[in-house]
Scaffold this motif. Structure first.
Motif, mmCIF file in Angstrom:
data_model
loop_
_atom_site.group_PDB
_atom_site.id
_atom_site.type_symbol
_atom_site.label_atom_id
_atom_site.label_comp_id
_atom_site.label_asym_id
_atom_site.label_seq_id
_atom_site.Cartn_x
_atom_site.Cartn_y
_atom_site.Cartn_z
ATOM 1 N N TRP A 154 0.967 -1.106 -0.185
ATOM 2 C CA TRP A 154 0.055 -0.137 -0.007
ATOM 3 C C TRP A 154 0.887 1.164 -0.005
ATOM 4 C CZ3 TRP A 154 -0.535 3.790 3.741
ATOM 5 C CH2 TRP A 154 -1.539 4.634 3.601
ATOM 6 N N GLN A 155 2.009 1.309 1.053
ATOM 7 C CA GLN A 155 2.921 2.376 0.906
ATOM 8 C C GLN A 155 3.462 2.642 -0.437
ATOM 9 O OE1 GLN A 155 5.288 3.117 4.481
ATOM 10 N NE2 GLN A 155 4.289 1.498 5.244
ATOM 11 N N LEU A 156 3.762 1.507 -1.242
ATOM 12 C CA LEU A 156 4.779 1.542 -2.555
ATOM 13 C C LEU A 156 3.700 2.273 -3.411
ATOM 14 C CD1 LEU A 156 6.384 -1.787 -2.328
ATOM 15 C CD2 LEU A 156 7.527 0.397 -2.636
ATOM 16 N N MET A 157 2.283 1.869 -3.498
ATOM 17 C CA MET A 157 1.387 2.353 -4.533
ATOM 18 C C MET A 157 1.121 3.936 -3.991
ATOM 19 S SD MET A 157 0.836 0.238 -6.603
ATOM 20 C CE MET A 157 -0.498 0.865 -7.669
ATOM 21 N N GLU A 158 1.030 4.287 -2.785
ATOM 22 C CA GLU A 158 0.966 5.688 -2.377
ATOM 23 C C GLU A 158 1.964 6.574 -2.828
ATOM 24 O OE1 GLU A 158 -1.554 7.478 -0.897
ATOM 25 O OE2 GLU A 158 -2.709 5.610 -1.577
ATOM 26 N N ILE A 159 3.250 6.137 -2.847
ATOM 27 C CA ILE A 159 4.416 6.593 -3.247
ATOM 28 C C ILE A 159 4.656 6.860 -4.542
ATOM 29 C CG2 ILE A 159 7.039 6.413 -3.620
ATOM 30 C CD1 ILE A 159 7.256 4.725 -0.803
ATOM 31 N N ALA A 160 3.855 5.798 -5.557
ATOM 32 C CA ALA A 160 3.907 5.978 -6.830
ATOM 33 C C ALA A 160 3.006 6.821 -7.455
ATOM 34 C CB ALA A 160 3.437 4.571 -7.495
ATOM 35 N N GLU A 161 1.796 7.204 -6.360
ATOM 36 C CA GLU A 161 0.711 8.244 -6.788
ATOM 37 C C GLU A 161 1.284 9.477 -6.472
ATOM 38 O OE1 GLU A 161 -2.803 10.075 -7.573
ATOM 39 O OE2 GLU A 161 -2.009 8.300 -8.395
ATOM 40 N N GLN A 162 1.977 9.579 -5.296
ATOM 41 C CA GLN A 162 2.653 11.153 -4.967
ATOM 42 C C GLN A 162 3.600 11.435 -5.695
ATOM 43 O OE1 GLN A 162 3.678 10.470 -0.693
ATOM 44 N NE2 GLN A 162 1.500 9.960 -0.269
ATOM 45 N N LEU A 163 4.607 10.706 -6.361
ATOM 46 C CA LEU A 163 5.495 11.202 -7.102
ATOM 47 C C LEU A 163 4.903 11.473 -8.561
ATOM 48 C CD1 LEU A 163 8.228 8.544 -6.519
ATOM 49 C CD2 LEU A 163 8.067 10.864 -5.679
ATOM 50 N N THR A 164 3.863 10.742 -9.161
ATOM 51 C CA THR A 164 3.107 11.117 -10.563
ATOM 52 C C THR A 164 2.124 12.286 -10.259
ATOM 53 O OG1 THR A 164 3.018 8.796 -10.672
ATOM 54 C CG2 THR A 164 1.648 9.906 -12.057
ATOM 55 N N ASN A 165 1.203 12.406 -9.150
ATOM 56 C CA ASN A 165 0.388 13.588 -8.835
ATOM 57 C C ASN A 165 0.383 14.373 -7.903
ATOM 58 O OD1 ASN A 165 -0.985 12.937 -11.596
ATOM 59 N ND2 ASN A 165 -1.625 10.918 -10.365
ATOM 60 N N ASN A 166 0.870 15.292 -7.820
ATOM 61 C CA ASN A 166 1.115 16.022 -6.789
ATOM 62 C C ASN A 166 0.781 17.610 -6.823
ATOM 63 O OD1 ASN A 166 3.783 17.503 -7.537
ATOM 64 N ND2 ASN A 166 4.388 15.274 -7.605
ATOM 65 N N ASP A 167 0.684 18.540 -5.866
ATOM 66 C CA ASP A 167 0.393 19.882 -5.801
ATOM 67 C C ASP A 167 1.601 20.680 -6.583
ATOM 68 O OD1 ASP A 167 -1.753 19.546 -4.737
ATOM 69 O OD2 ASP A 167 -1.052 19.884 -2.691
ATOM 70 N N PHE A 168 2.727 20.373 -6.626
ATOM 71 C CA PHE A 168 3.815 20.912 -7.327
ATOM 72 C C PHE A 168 3.899 20.838 -8.806
ATOM 73 C CE2 PHE A 168 5.325 19.382 -3.039
ATOM 74 C CZ PHE A 168 5.250 20.617 -2.256
ATOM 75 N N GLU A 169 2.936 19.961 -9.299
ATOM 76 C CA GLU A 169 2.947 19.890 -10.829
ATOM 77 C C GLU A 169 4.262 19.190 -11.557
ATOM 78 O OE1 GLU A 169 0.234 20.241 -12.890
ATOM 79 O OE2 GLU A 169 -0.974 20.193 -11.236
ATOM 80 N N PHE A 170 5.093 18.649 -10.587
ATOM 81 C CA PHE A 170 6.245 17.874 -11.424
ATOM 82 C C PHE A 170 6.158 16.471 -11.080
ATOM 83 C CE2 PHE A 170 8.428 22.033 -10.311
ATOM 84 C CZ PHE A 170 8.933 22.189 -11.624
ATOM 85 N N ALA A 171 6.166 15.792 -11.972
ATOM 86 C CA ALA A 171 5.951 14.071 -11.890
ATOM 87 C C ALA A 171 7.475 13.730 -11.771
ATOM 88 C CB ALA A 171 5.377 13.815 -12.952
ATOM 89 N N LEU A 172 7.756 12.894 -10.687
ATOM 90 C CA LEU A 172 9.019 12.275 -10.601
ATOM 91 C C LEU A 172 9.025 10.834 -11.041
ATOM 92 C CD1 LEU A 172 9.936 13.793 -6.993
ATOM 93 C CD2 LEU A 172 10.736 14.511 -9.387
ATOM 94 N N TYR A 173 9.415 10.141 -11.956
ATOM 95 C CA TYR A 173 9.432 9.058 -12.679
ATOM 96 C C TYR A 173 10.582 8.308 -12.331
ATOM 97 C CZ TYR A 173 5.672 11.195 -15.462
ATOM 98 O OH TYR A 173 4.559 11.872 -15.523
ATOM 99 N N LEU A 174 10.259 7.043 -11.484
ATOM 100 C CA LEU A 174 11.347 6.191 -10.774
ATOM 101 C C LEU A 174 11.537 5.148 -12.382
ATOM 102 C CD1 LEU A 174 9.702 5.150 -7.486
ATOM 103 C CD2 LEU A 174 11.527 6.648 -7.949
ATOM 104 N N LEU A 175 12.886 5.342 -12.639
ATOM 105 C CA LEU A 175 13.563 4.572 -13.835
ATOM 106 C C LEU A 175 14.209 3.324 -13.383
ATOM 107 C CD1 LEU A 175 14.898 7.536 -16.031
ATOM 108 C CD2 LEU A 175 12.539 6.550 -15.904
ATOM 109 N N ASP A 176 14.591 3.079 -12.138
ATOM 110 C CA ASP A 176 15.284 1.888 -11.550
ATOM 111 C C ASP A 176 14.244 1.546 -10.360
ATOM 112 O OD1 ASP A 176 16.803 -0.141 -10.833
ATOM 113 O OD2 ASP A 176 18.591 1.221 -10.493
#
Length: 192
Positions: free
Chosen positions: A27-49
């Motif tokens: 659950w925490q991992l999926m929440e991290i994926a969501e927060q890195l993708t959609n956040n108030d800062f309008e920057f997506a951080l895509y994990l490549l590894d």
């Protein structure tokens, strides 16, 4: 010079932890994926590894932490919406990569930086950490391997993980990721 800090055991050490703990970590991992993708800062951080070695679990609070973020792509969603590159508003679905190696991901940096809606982080977490497609150090089945019989019989978890890792429906991963987050929250009593 490199500075190193111990933040907890690597995620891999929880591969055979009790089911309830693995559900909470998933659950925490999926929440991290969501927060890195959609956040108030309008920057997506895509994990490549994305692998079991790139996450740790805090010893005191049990929180999942990204410990190796050297391969992260930053996309400015505000700039994408402003510049409107070709197909910028078409949702992008990452392509499933059924390779014979550990922690495989296929992606296009150009596309990740040119689309406002991308499922890459959900794909990476589901394929490389949670689903039956996840392989690491000679194991397979992902963090959510061997669920209790009542969950296995129900089939919902396996269906959501499969659709999240390798969608059969158009844009299926987006919906599966949302439903998977909700289902894992329900299973781990993390409804917030």
């Amino acid at each position: 010079m490199v500075a190193v800090s111990y933040v907890g055991e690597e995620l891999w050490s929880y591969f055979n932890a009790p089911w309830e703990k693995r559900v909470d970590l998933a659950w925490q991992l999926m929440e991290i994926a969501e927060q890195l993708t959609n956040n108030d800062f309008e920057f997506a951080l895509y994990l490549l590894d994305v692998s079991f070695d790139n996450f740790a679990v805090g010893p005191r609070d049990g929180k999942v932490i990204i410990v190796d973020a050297e391969n992260v792509l930053v996309a400015d969603k505000r700039l994408i919406r402003q510049n409107k590159p070709e197909n910028w508003d078409v949702w992008y679905e990452s392509k499933f990569d059924d390779c014979d190696k550990e922690a495989c991901l296929s992606f296009s940096k150009e596309i990740l930086c040119a689309r406002a809606t991308v499922d890459h982080n959900y794909y990476a977490v589901c394929q490389n950490l949670l689903s039956r497609h996840a392989t690491w150090r000679g194991t397979s089945g992902g963090l959510l391997h061997d669920p209790p019989s009542e969950i296995a019989k129900d089939g919902r978890l396996e269906a959501l993980l499969d659709e999240c890792a390798n969608p059969k429906k158009r844009y299926g991963r987006f919906q599966a990721a949302k439903e998977l987050r909700e289902y894992l929250a329900q299973l781990s009593n993390n409804v917030r």
